[in-house]
Design a protein around this motif. Structure first.
Motif, mmCIF file in Angstrom:
data_model
loop_
_atom_site.group_PDB
_atom_site.id
_atom_site.type_symbol
_atom_site.label_atom_id
_atom_site.label_comp_id
_atom_site.label_asym_id
_atom_site.label_seq_id
_atom_site.Cartn_x
_atom_site.Cartn_y
_atom_site.Cartn_z
ATOM 1 N N GLU A 16 0.832 -1.213 0.000
ATOM 2 C CA GLU A 16 0.000 0.000 0.000
ATOM 3 C C GLU A 16 0.863 1.258 0.000
ATOM 4 O O GLU A 16 0.577 2.212 -0.726
ATOM 5 C CB GLU A 16 -0.947 0.016 1.198
ATOM 6 C CG GLU A 16 -2.164 -0.823 0.992
ATOM 7 C CD GLU A 16 -3.243 -0.572 2.028
ATOM 8 O OE1 GLU A 16 -3.139 0.391 2.826
ATOM 9 O OE2 GLU A 16 -4.211 -1.349 2.027
ATOM 10 N N GLU A 17 1.902 1.258 0.793
ATOM 11 C CA GLU A 17 2.792 2.423 0.840
ATOM 12 C C GLU A 17 3.497 2.642 -0.501
ATOM 13 O O GLU A 17 3.635 3.769 -0.965
ATOM 14 C CB GLU A 17 3.815 2.282 1.970
ATOM 15 C CG GLU A 17 3.234 2.467 3.349
ATOM 16 C CD GLU A 17 2.502 3.787 3.513
ATOM 17 O OE1 GLU A 17 3.035 4.847 3.091
ATOM 18 O OE2 GLU A 17 1.371 3.782 4.031
ATOM 19 N N ARG A 20 1.013 4.042 -2.910
ATOM 20 C CA ARG A 20 0.802 5.470 -2.615
ATOM 21 C C ARG A 20 1.919 6.312 -3.236
ATOM 22 O O ARG A 20 1.679 7.379 -3.770
ATOM 23 C CB ARG A 20 0.799 5.719 -1.107
ATOM 24 C CG ARG A 20 -0.515 5.572 -0.452
ATOM 25 C CD ARG A 20 -0.444 6.104 0.993
ATOM 26 N NE ARG A 20 -1.703 5.864 1.652
ATOM 27 C CZ ARG A 20 -1.936 4.849 2.456
ATOM 28 N NH1 ARG A 20 -1.002 3.976 2.740
ATOM 29 N NH2 ARG A 20 -3.129 4.703 3.003
ATOM 30 N N TRP A 61 -8.662 -3.733 0.680
ATOM 31 C CA TRP A 61 -9.276 -2.412 0.661
ATOM 32 C C TRP A 61 -10.792 -2.539 0.626
ATOM 33 O O TRP A 61 -11.496 -1.867 1.384
ATOM 34 C CB TRP A 61 -8.773 -1.615 -0.539
ATOM 35 C CG TRP A 61 -9.451 -0.291 -0.677
ATOM 36 C CD1 TRP A 61 -9.305 0.801 0.133
ATOM 37 C CD2 TRP A 61 -10.378 0.088 -1.696
ATOM 38 N NE1 TRP A 61 -10.095 1.833 -0.317
ATOM 39 C CE2 TRP A 61 -10.763 1.418 -1.438
ATOM 40 C CE3 TRP A 61 -10.921 -0.566 -2.786
ATOM 41 C CZ2 TRP A 61 -11.664 2.106 -2.249
ATOM 42 C CZ3 TRP A 61 -11.822 0.113 -3.601
ATOM 43 C CH2 TRP A 61 -12.178 1.433 -3.315
ATOM 44 N N SER A 97 -14.181 7.188 1.382
ATOM 45 C CA SER A 97 -12.824 6.864 0.963
ATOM 46 C C SER A 97 -12.286 7.913 0.000
ATOM 47 O O SER A 97 -11.134 8.334 0.108
ATOM 48 C CB SER A 97 -12.792 5.483 0.314
ATOM 49 O OG SER A 97 -11.503 5.171 -0.117
ATOM 50 N N ASN A 100 -11.557 11.041 2.234
ATOM 51 C CA ASN A 100 -10.535 10.880 3.276
ATOM 52 C C ASN A 100 -9.165 10.490 2.744
ATOM 53 O O ASN A 100 -8.146 10.846 3.321
ATOM 54 C CB ASN A 100 -10.992 9.850 4.310
ATOM 55 C CG ASN A 100 -12.218 10.308 5.060
ATOM 56 O OD1 ASN A 100 -12.503 11.501 5.159
ATOM 57 N ND2 ASN A 100 -12.976 9.364 5.583
ATOM 58 N N GLU A 101 -9.128 9.720 1.650
ATOM 59 C CA GLU A 101 -7.862 9.275 1.063
ATOM 60 C C GLU A 101 -7.954 9.333 -0.456
ATOM 61 O O GLU A 101 -7.952 8.305 -1.124
ATOM 62 C CB GLU A 101 -7.540 7.842 1.485
ATOM 63 C CG GLU A 101 -7.057 7.680 2.895
ATOM 64 C CD GLU A 101 -6.474 6.294 3.092
ATOM 65 O OE1 GLU A 101 -5.276 6.213 3.413
ATOM 66 O OE2 GLU A 101 -7.202 5.313 2.894
ATOM 67 N N GLU A 103 -5.942 9.985 -2.916
ATOM 68 C CA GLU A 103 -4.906 9.340 -3.734
ATOM 69 C C GLU A 103 -5.041 7.822 -3.695
ATOM 70 O O GLU A 103 -4.920 7.148 -4.708
ATOM 71 C CB GLU A 103 -3.509 9.768 -3.309
ATOM 72 C CG GLU A 103 -3.109 9.227 -1.955
ATOM 73 C CD GLU A 103 -1.716 9.648 -1.523
ATOM 74 O OE1 GLU A 103 -1.110 8.883 -0.761
ATOM 75 O OE2 GLU A 103 -1.257 10.713 -1.942
ATOM 76 N N MET A 104 -5.322 7.279 -2.511
ATOM 77 C CA MET A 104 -5.487 5.833 -2.426
ATOM 78 C C MET A 104 -6.772 5.397 -3.122
ATOM 79 O O MET A 104 -6.806 4.354 -3.770
ATOM 80 C CB MET A 104 -5.495 5.366 -0.963
ATOM 81 C CG MET A 104 -4.117 5.344 -0.337
ATOM 82 S SD MET A 104 -2.891 4.406 -1.288
ATOM 83 C CE MET A 104 -3.407 2.730 -0.990
ATOM 84 N N PHE A 105 -7.819 6.197 -3.005
ATOM 85 C CA PHE A 105 -9.075 5.863 -3.680
ATOM 86 C C PHE A 105 -8.846 5.776 -5.186
ATOM 87 O O PHE A 105 -9.259 4.806 -5.828
ATOM 88 C CB PHE A 105 -10.149 6.903 -3.354
ATOM 89 C CG PHE A 105 -11.474 6.601 -3.977
ATOM 90 C CD1 PHE A 105 -12.279 5.601 -3.470
ATOM 91 C CD2 PHE A 105 -11.904 7.313 -5.083
ATOM 92 C CE1 PHE A 105 -13.504 5.311 -4.053
ATOM 93 C CE2 PHE A 105 -13.126 7.031 -5.673
ATOM 94 C CZ PHE A 105 -13.927 6.030 -5.160
ATOM 95 N N ASN A 107 -6.042 5.226 -6.707
ATOM 96 C CA ASN A 107 -5.206 4.052 -6.965
ATOM 97 C C ASN A 107 -6.019 2.771 -6.918
ATOM 98 O O ASN A 107 -5.845 1.883 -7.757
ATOM 99 C CB ASN A 107 -4.050 3.978 -5.965
ATOM 100 C CG ASN A 107 -2.986 5.010 -6.242
ATOM 101 O OD1 ASN A 107 -2.795 5.427 -7.377
ATOM 102 N ND2 ASN A 107 -2.298 5.427 -5.211
ATOM 103 N N TYR A 108 -6.904 2.651 -5.936
ATOM 104 C CA TYR A 108 -7.695 1.440 -5.816
ATOM 105 C C TYR A 108 -8.680 1.290 -6.967
ATOM 106 O O TYR A 108 -8.954 0.182 -7.407
ATOM 107 C CB TYR A 108 -8.404 1.379 -4.474
ATOM 108 C CG TYR A 108 -7.475 0.993 -3.365
ATOM 109 C CD1 TYR A 108 -6.806 -0.230 -3.384
ATOM 110 C CD2 TYR A 108 -7.224 1.843 -2.303
ATOM 111 C CE1 TYR A 108 -5.923 -0.580 -2.372
ATOM 112 C CE2 TYR A 108 -6.354 1.496 -1.290
ATOM 113 C CZ TYR A 108 -5.706 0.278 -1.332
ATOM 114 O OH TYR A 108 -4.838 -0.071 -0.341
#
Length: 193
Positions: A16-17, A20, A61, A97, A100-101, A103-105, A107-108
């Protein structure tokens, strides 16, 4: 040589890191291995390639995203209220999601597009949650259907447009979702009640 004790959770956290940092398209297993200070072969002991690892990240996720659904299933509420709460939660989970996140959203969403078996499992899990509530509603005499699984699929797909990331920007999304859910619940209700 491995410098830390590995397990799937540690690898998923590191992945995950890395995602990111580099994004899902540029990140690779070598990046994950470097971040853990292990050889890439050490990662292969747990995941058979990038696709398997990315699928595991996507699955985790989605599981975390839909964790509040389990609490709704345990609610001490009539089935119609519970179904309303569940469908609203399905829609709001991705919205939270994305806020709150972001960039991760993003990406997912990219990962999910290439993880169809993971997505299909997530859809089936959602349908099964709805089916559980419909079965409860039939037992309570609130809902009437001879085929709870088919009804659950219909409810899921009728509302899935509100779970889709493209709907997140619509200012009337929640109002429209509530209208559709209310219509579906009225359609499921036992006409003798």
């Amino acid at each position: 040589m491995e410098k830390i004790a590995l397990n799937k959770e540690i690898i998923l956290n590191a992945t995950e890191e890395v995602i990111r940092r580099f994004g899902p398209d540029k990140a690779n297993i070598t990046d994950v291995a470097k971040s853990l200070k292990v050889s890439h072969a050490a990662i292969y002991r747990y995941y058979n390639g990038k696709t398997a690892l990315w699928n595991a990240v996507t699955e985790r996720w989605l599981t975390n995203l839909h964790a509040p659904s389990n609490d709704i299933l345990k609610e001490d509420s009539p089935a119609d209220i519970k179904l309303f709460h569940l469908l609203k939660e399905f829609a709001e989970a991705k919205h939270r999601s994305a806020i709150n996140e972001p960039e991760m959203f993003a990406n997912y969403i990219k990962l999910a597009r290439s993880s169809m078996e993971v997505i299909e499992k997530s859809i089936e899990d959602g349908i099964n949650c709805i089916k559980e509530i419909i079965v409860q509603g039939v037992k309570e005499g609130i809902f009437f259907t001879k085929f709870p699984h088919q009804a659950a699929r219909a409810v899921y797909f009728a509302t899935s447009v509100f779970f889709h990331p493209n709907s997140l920007e619509d200012p009337d999304r929640i109002q429209n979702l509530e209208s559709v859910v209310n219509l579906l619940i009225r359609g499921l209700k036992n006409p003798n009640k």
